[in-house]
Scaffold this active site. Structure first.
Site, PDB file in Angstrom:
ATOM      1  N   CYS A 188       0.851  -1.174   0.000  1.00 57.10           N
ATOM      2  CA  CYS A 188       0.000   0.000   0.000  1.00 57.10           C
ATOM      3  C   CYS A 188       0.895   1.235   0.000  1.00 57.10           C
ATOM      4  CB  CYS A 188      -0.843   0.034   1.268  1.00 57.10           C
ATOM      5  SG  CYS A 188      -1.712  -1.506   1.594  1.00 57.10           S
ATOM      6  N   ARG A 213       1.158   1.923  -5.899  1.00 54.71           N
ATOM      7  CA  ARG A 213       1.390   0.879  -4.909  1.00 54.71           C
ATOM      8  C   ARG A 213       0.120   0.098  -4.561  1.00 54.71           C
ATOM      9  NH1 ARG A 213       6.177   1.801  -2.248  1.00 54.71           N
ATOM     10  NH2 ARG A 213       5.432   0.566  -0.504  1.00 54.71           N
ATOM     11  N   TRP A 267      -3.705  -1.879  -1.301  1.00 56.57           N
ATOM     12  CA  TRP A 267      -3.709  -3.082  -2.124  1.00 56.57           C
ATOM     13  C   TRP A 267      -3.935  -4.224  -1.144  1.00 56.57           C
ATOM     14  CZ3 TRP A 267      -0.577  -7.545  -2.755  1.00 56.57           C
ATOM     15  CH2 TRP A 267      -0.803  -8.252  -3.947  1.00 56.57           C
ATOM     16  N   ASN A 309       1.387  -0.084   5.835  1.00 53.63           N
ATOM     17  CA  ASN A 309       1.800  -0.791   4.620  1.00 53.63           C
ATOM     18  C   ASN A 309       2.527  -2.058   5.060  1.00 53.63           C
ATOM     19  OD1 ASN A 309       2.803  -1.537   2.052  1.00 53.63           O
ATOM     20  ND2 ASN A 309       4.684  -0.363   2.422  1.00 53.63           N
ATOM     21  N   GLY A 310       2.131  -3.215   4.509  1.00 59.52           N
ATOM     22  CA  GLY A 310       2.839  -4.446   4.850  1.00 59.52           C
ATOM     23  C   GLY A 310       1.937  -5.451   5.546  1.00 59.52           C
ATOM     24  N   GLU A 321       8.210 -11.808 -22.143  1.00 59.30           N
ATOM     25  CA  GLU A 321       7.854 -10.449 -21.732  1.00 59.30           C
ATOM     26  C   GLU A 321       6.643  -9.939 -22.527  1.00 59.30           C
ATOM     27  OE1 GLU A 321       8.331  -8.662 -19.321  1.00 59.30           O
ATOM     28  OE2 GLU A 321       7.952  -6.611 -19.950  1.00 59.30           O
ATOM     29  N   LYS A 335       3.140  -8.791 -20.821  1.00 58.44           N
ATOM     30  CA  LYS A 335       2.566  -7.457 -21.051  1.00 58.44           C
ATOM     31  C   LYS A 335       1.111  -7.580 -21.468  1.00 58.44           C
ATOM     32  CE  LYS A 335       4.620  -5.381 -19.444  1.00 58.44           C
ATOM     33  NZ  LYS A 335       5.912  -5.572 -18.823  1.00 58.44           N
ATOM     34  N   GLU A 383      -1.232  -8.945 -18.546  1.00 58.32           N
ATOM     35  CA  GLU A 383      -1.456  -8.110 -17.366  1.00 58.32           C
ATOM     36  C   GLU A 383      -2.284  -6.868 -17.658  1.00 58.32           C
ATOM     37  OE1 GLU A 383       2.004  -6.528 -15.343  1.00 58.32           O
ATOM     38  OE2 GLU A 383       3.039  -6.158 -17.214  1.00 58.32           O
ATOM     39  N   HIS A 392       6.194 -30.138 -28.413  1.00 54.84           N
ATOM     40  CA  HIS A 392       6.179 -31.020 -27.243  1.00 54.84           C
ATOM     41  C   HIS A 392       4.942 -30.798 -26.378  1.00 54.84           C
ATOM     42  CE1 HIS A 392      10.157 -32.522 -28.177  1.00 54.84           C
ATOM     43  NE2 HIS A 392      10.536 -31.267 -28.385  1.00 54.84           N
ATOM     44  N   LYS A 403       1.979  -1.716  -8.609  1.00 56.25           N
ATOM     45  CA  LYS A 403       3.279  -1.487  -9.243  1.00 56.25           C
ATOM     46  C   LYS A 403       4.399  -2.189  -8.497  1.00 56.25           C
ATOM     47  CE  LYS A 403       6.110   0.610 -12.119  1.00 56.25           C
ATOM     48  NZ  LYS A 403       6.196  -0.049 -13.442  1.00 56.25           N
TER      49      LYS A 403
HETATM   50  C1  AGP Z   1       5.768  -5.786 -14.913  1.00 53.49           C
HETATM   51  O1  AGP Z   1       4.980  -5.345 -15.951  1.00 53.49           O
HETATM   52  C2  AGP Z   1       5.062  -6.241 -13.753  1.00 53.49           C
HETATM   53  N1  AGP Z   1       4.101  -5.327 -13.314  1.00 53.49           N
HETATM   54  C3  AGP Z   1       5.833  -6.976 -12.673  1.00 53.49           C
HETATM   55  O2  AGP Z   1       6.068  -8.237 -13.199  1.00 53.49           O
HETATM   56  C4  AGP Z   1       7.176  -6.395 -12.154  1.00 53.49           C
HETATM   57  O3  AGP Z   1       8.136  -6.429 -13.153  1.00 53.49           O
HETATM   58  C5  AGP Z   1       7.619  -7.209 -10.941  1.00 53.49           C
HETATM   59  O4  AGP Z   1       6.661  -7.083  -9.931  1.00 53.49           O
HETATM   60  C6  AGP Z   1       8.985  -6.827 -10.428  1.00 53.49           C
HETATM   61  O5  AGP Z   1       9.001  -5.538  -9.911  1.00 53.49           O
HETATM   62  P1  AGP Z   1      10.364  -4.828  -9.531  1.00 53.49           P
HETATM   63  O6  AGP Z   1      11.152  -4.724 -10.791  1.00 53.49           O
HETATM   64  O7  AGP Z   1       9.972  -3.508  -8.963  1.00 53.49           O
HETATM   65  O8  AGP Z   1      11.063  -5.709  -8.536  1.00 53.49           O
END
Ligand code: AGP
Length: 619
Positions: free
Chosen positions: A2, A27, A83, A109-110, A492, A496, A499, A515, A614
């Site tokens: 958060c 966050r 969050w 937070n946490g 990747e 993208k 998500e 396979h 994030k």
């Molecule tokens: C990326 O698009 C994601 N939102 C997520 O996978 C991110 O890369 C991952 O949580 C790692 O975050 P960081 O690089 O801040 O450690």
């Protein structure tokens, strides 16, 4: 995870808290709330949804008198953007939380790991809980320990809590004081003129002050309008240096783009130029010697490299493996950080562990780095966040210079991570003498050209992306494939799309298709193939033919000027030619844009995808 913020000063706290929370929304954004000291009470407004909902709730509360409108407005308050970890997403579980008598409010937070037993004890002692959260036990515990001294109550409370968290507390009996504390989760203090700020991250108050003090794990901080006092776990006062932040606040704005994600995709050339610039000058080699937080001695005598990371950063690590093995001839293991820490890894002296994390705060990456360091490995934090936790848990920090990334989907930080791992790989090759000087010079030149190539790519790629949108945007499933460095690009691209568009996707080495995964394909499946110039291109083309024979429609990422691949696929999207090892940095960009355009076509907000945040600061 958060975002938390607190303000004590002479200006109206509500606006300051709201604008700070906007900067922390990356966050978490499933609910939000603020508490303000209003005369002889603490008033709280909370709302489910992002901050727009909180603002709307605040207007309603103002009209109905729940938050005082009479002058003078509150100048002390705390705020939170959530969050969810413990407890559903509803108003009762939104922060701030408060004790039974409504005299102590907290934002947290946490995670408090032992909250169940604490809650049972507090309930037995008469506390009445109003939420399902672990965070509320902090408010109740503080109240149970309170004896006219909030800082003392925080100290006693901390001693009873297990877990990793940070919090800010406010008590009606000491209305001009905020007390904050942290254990592992981040906390930073801003020191203005007769006003003090505390937050999860610097951008929350950057518009108001650039003078910050970082709080260490286990410390307590007392904030008043004109003073900040930091105490360690024993209660002793700690002197902490004032750091001046020189980030450009402009970088946190959208700068004319419709979303942060699009802006960040288009900022990639700048981030790369910053990340590569002064590190690729010395005698056509790589120069990391001037890095403030990086002593090159850490690269000497390395026998093995281990890369730990999560999500997109993990994909950057996978590319790093190809580059380090090929150029520096060192064995490289790449691990998903959440798995690494639990498999009793063989790691120790002689190993160089690189934790890649744009935020420098991902819980799992930090845990993996700490484990490796405790076992004697040398640890580098490769991060985009100055002074982040990762940098403090490592022996050295190598910064990407992507600027602040707000969009939840990593874009510019990924390409800058690639640039940084290429730099490290090349520097290791130089130190180990595994590449001829001429080849190093060639690669340095190729690296230095990347920002320009990214600019050229972005200037011309959108029409090719638009050309495939009409027939693929509403597909239920996408499959991505590639070989060699094309594999992490496929992974990747797949991440993208899933998500931000919520489309089911998968990614495989192209040679693995037969396979198993090929069974997934039919006429409705778009397959994205990384088919750029490489010694393996003919093999990729064979794999393309295999998937087309099952009816799939192929979008190929190709090298500009290639005419072979186009004969075998429905559509091509070209990227400029570069050294084969550097291709991921260019090939991923059309995939970022494809995911982005599909999400927009589906009416989604790519900056705030559902269920995500994030920065993942919880396990
Ligand atoms: C990326 O698009 C994601 N939102 C997520 O996978 C991110 O890369 C991952 O949580 C790692 O975050 P960081 O690089 O801040 O450690």
């Amino acid at each position: 995870m958060c975002g938390i913020i607190g303000y004590v000063g002479h200006r109206p706290a509500k606006e300051i808290l709201l604008s700070g929370l906007r900067k922390l929304e990356y966050r978490g954004y499933d609910s939000a709330g603020i508490s303000l000291v209003e005369g002889d009470e603490i008033r709280s407004v909370r709302a489910v949804g992002n901050l727009d909902h909180l603002e709307a709730a605040l207007s309603g509360a103002l009209e109905s008198g729940r938050v005082a409108t009479l002058a003078p407005p509150a100048t002390v308050g705390i705020g939170h953007t959530r969050w969810a970890t413990h407890g559903r997403v509803n108003e009762a579980n939104a922060h701030p939380h408060f004790d039974t008598s409504n005299r102590v409010h907290v934002v947290v937070n946490g995670i408090v790991e032992n909250y169940v037993e604490l809650r049972e004890r507090l309930v037995a002692d008469g506390a009445v809980f109003s939420s399902e959260t672990d965070a509320e036990v902090i408010a109740q515990l503080l109240a149970s320990h309170y004896d006219g001294d909030l800082a003392a109550a925080v100290g006693l409370t901390l001693a009873e809590l297990d877990g990793s968290f940070s919090f800010v507390a406010l008590c009606l009996d000491e209305p001009d004081l905020l007390v904050a504390a942290r254990r592992e989760s981040p906390l930073v203090v801003g020191c203005g003129s007769d006003e003090s700020f505390v937050a999860s991250a610097v951008p929350a108050f950057l518009a108001d002050t650039r003078s910050v003090r970082y709080i260490e794990s286990g410390e307590i901080v007392l904030l008043r309008a004109g003073s900040v006092e930091i105490r360690d776990a024993t209660g002793a006062v700690v002197e902490r240096e004032l750091v001046e932040i020189d980030w450009d606040e402009e970088t946190a704005e959208k700068g004319g783009y419709e979303t942060f994600m699009l802006k960040e995709i288009y900022e990639q050339a700048d981030g790369l130029a910053e990340t590569l610039g002064d590190r690729t000058v010395r005698g056509n080699g790589v120069d990391l010697a001037d890095e403030g937080a990086f002593d090159e001695a850490i690269l000497e005598g390395v026998q093995r490299v281990v890369i730990v990371a999560c999500g997109t950063a993990y994909h950057a690590g996978l590319v790093g493996r190809y580059a380090i093995e090929e150029w520096a001839r060192l064995p490289v293991d790449v691990d998903v950080a959440s798995e690494y820490q639990y498999r009793n890894p063989i790691v120790g002296p002689g190993d160089l562990v690189i934790g890649i994390s744009q935020s420098g705060e991902s819980f799992d990456t930090l845990a993996a780095m700490r484990l490796a360091r405790a076992r004697g490995a040398r640890v580098i934090a490769l991060t985009n966040s100055m002074g982040s936790q990762a940098t403090r848990d490592a022996d050295a920090a190598l910064y990407t210079r992507a600027g602040l990334e707000i969009g939840v989907a990593a874009t510019k930080t990924f390409t800058c991570q690639l640039a940084a791992v290429y730099l490290l790989a090349l520097r290791l090759a130089e130190l180990r003498g595994t590449l001829p000087a001429a080849r190093i010079a060639e690669l340095v030149l190729a690296l230095r050209r990347l920002p320009q190539l990214v600019d050229e790519l972005l200037a011309g790629v959108e029409p090719s992306v638009a050309a495939v949108l009409d027939w693929c945007w509403d597909a239920d499933f996408f499959l991505y494939m590639g070989r060699h460095v094309g594999v992490p690009v496929a992974l990747e691209g797949s991440l993208k799309l899933k998500e931000i568009s919520y489309i089911s996707t998968d990614a495989y080495p192209a040679g693995e298709m037969k396979h198993g995964p090929i069974a997934l394909l039919d006429e409705s499946t778009p397959v994205v193939a990384i088919a750029t110039d490489s010694p393996l291109l003919t093999k990729v083309i064979s794999n393309i033919q295999e998937v087309r024979a099952r009816g799939a429609r192929v979008i190929a990422i190709t090298t500009a000027g290639d005419t072979t691949v186009a004969q075998h696929v429905e559509a091509t999207i070209e990227v400029p030619a570069t050294d084969e090892m550097l291709v991921p940095l260019l090939a991923v960009i059309p995939l970022q844009l494809l995911a982005y355009r599909i999400a927009i076509r589906r009416g989604l907000n790519p900056d705030q995808p559902r269920n995500l945040a994030k920065t993942v600061t919880v396990e």
